[in-house]
Design an enzyme around this catalytic site. Structure first.
Site, PDB file in Angstrom:
ATOM      1  N   VAL A 184      10.872  -3.713   7.547  1.00  0.00           N
ATOM      2  CA  VAL A 184      10.058  -2.322   7.004  1.00  0.00           C
ATOM      3  C   VAL A 184      11.402  -1.783   6.084  1.00  0.00           C
ATOM      4  O   VAL A 184      10.599  -0.334   4.930  1.00  0.00           O
ATOM      5  CB  VAL A 184       9.747  -1.253   8.376  1.00  0.00           C
ATOM      6  CG1 VAL A 184       8.828   0.107   7.747  1.00  0.00           C
ATOM      7  CG2 VAL A 184       8.680  -2.602   9.333  1.00  0.00           C
ATOM      8  N   TYR A 185      11.771  -0.589   6.627  1.00  0.00           N
ATOM      9  CA  TYR A 185      12.770   0.036   5.476  1.00  0.00           C
ATOM     10  C   TYR A 185      12.998  -0.628   4.252  1.00  0.00           C
ATOM     11  O   TYR A 185      12.986   0.575   3.296  1.00  0.00           O
ATOM     12  CB  TYR A 185      14.607   0.184   6.562  1.00  0.00           C
ATOM     13  CG  TYR A 185      15.955   1.115   6.356  1.00  0.00           C
ATOM     14  CD1 TYR A 185      15.170   2.544   6.235  1.00  0.00           C
ATOM     15  CD2 TYR A 185      17.250   0.458   5.168  1.00  0.00           C
ATOM     16  CE1 TYR A 185      16.654   2.882   5.352  1.00  0.00           C
ATOM     17  CE2 TYR A 185      17.239   0.989   4.493  1.00  0.00           C
ATOM     18  CZ  TYR A 185      17.462   2.167   4.489  1.00  0.00           C
ATOM     19  OH  TYR A 185      18.336   2.762   3.516  1.00  0.00           O
TER      20      TYR A 185
END
Length: 290
Positions: A184-185
């Site tokens: 996600v990051y």
């Protein structure tokens, strides 16, 4: 010149070349004296405070924005004491649209202007993607990408009317590579690269330049303590992942200090980087996927 020559000169922007830089040192061009800068995420021990110090060291007056007033007050005092410039602490939660716009307006008022906006978001989660909750996904997207858009939007309210200024977005080298546990990051940081490039394309004709910096593996004081004395299985697992990345991906074979990344931010904020636009520069020791 005849009409055709005049047209070519205009197309090439010959009348807008910064000829005054020719006889100057690069260090002269990096003098930010008289400039007014905002740095978000500046209250902790990481990149934000390092950027504020670098900009202050180059002569800029700086507004330090963070969620805890006591922390940004302490960092602002350090900048003023060390460099003799004006440093203003401002409390704001950069995940809140209204607070962001209020804080940027407050910073501009306190500094007497705005030339440089450093978007340095600081919220994220890590771990296997299948273990993420909806709240963790939303929190990471908000803290790694959306907050940056809020900050840029708020800054443009002041930069566009004056037809000048710079916005520098802090991304991560993870936005260019794949890493387990950072799905996600890293996806958000890839978004930062795209946001920077597209916003620059839209804003450059209106006098506002947008650039980005992508750090690699930085080591803050708290991480240094954990390296010397890991106290949990989670610490040891995280350190193992970092060690593997350093030995297999980072060509310089070490982590970096926040100040090394802040060096690039200060350069991009200065006149020395006047012909750069829309780029995101990696400061990651040559990190790549093997």
């Amino acid at each position: 010149m005849d009409p055709e020559e005049r047209d070519w000169a205009e197309v090439m922007g010959l009348d807008r070349l910064p000829r005054h830089i020719v006889e100057k040192r690069v260090t002269d061009l990096m003098d930010l004296g008289g400039k007014k800068a905002i740095v978000t995420g500046a209250g902790g021990d990481g990149l934000g405070q390092a950027i504020a110090n670098r900009l202050g060291g180059c002569g800029a007056d700086v507004a330090l924005v963070g969620r805890t007033l006591e922390k940004v007050e302490r960092r602002a005092e350090e900048v003023t004491r060390r460099w003799g410039v004006r440093a203003v602490p401002v409390r704001a939660d950069m995940s809140d649209w209204d607070q962001v716009h209020r804080a940027v307006a407050e910073c501009r008022e306190a500094l007497g202007g705005l030339d440089i906006m450093i978007n340095n978001p600081v919220m994220a989660h890590a771990g296997p993607f299948e273990g993420f909750t909806r709240e963790q996904i939303d929190h990471t997207v908000l803290g790694s990408l959306t907050m940056m858009m809020y900050g840029a939007h708020a800054a443009l309210e002041h930069l566009l009317p004056q037809g000048s200024g710079k916005i520098i977005n802090i991304g991560a080298v993870g936005g260019r590579i794949q890493q387990r546990g950072l799905v996600v990051y890293n996806a958000c940081k890839a978004g930062v690269v795209g946001f920077t490039r597209n916003l620059a394309h839209e804003m450059a004709p209106r006098g506002v330049n947008v650039l980005g910096v992508a750090p690699g593996i930085m080591i803050k004081p708290d991480l240094q303590r954990r390296v010397l004395d890991p106290r949990s299985d989670q610490d040891r697992a995280a350190l193992g992942a970092v060690a593997e990345a350093i030995t297999t991906q980072v060509q310089l074979g070490r982590v970096c200090l926040p100040e090394e990344v802040a060096n690039m931010v200060a350069y991009l904020a200065s006149e020395a980087a006047g012909y750069m636009c829309g780029q995101t520069i990696d400061v990651a020791g040559g990190q790549w996927m093997n």
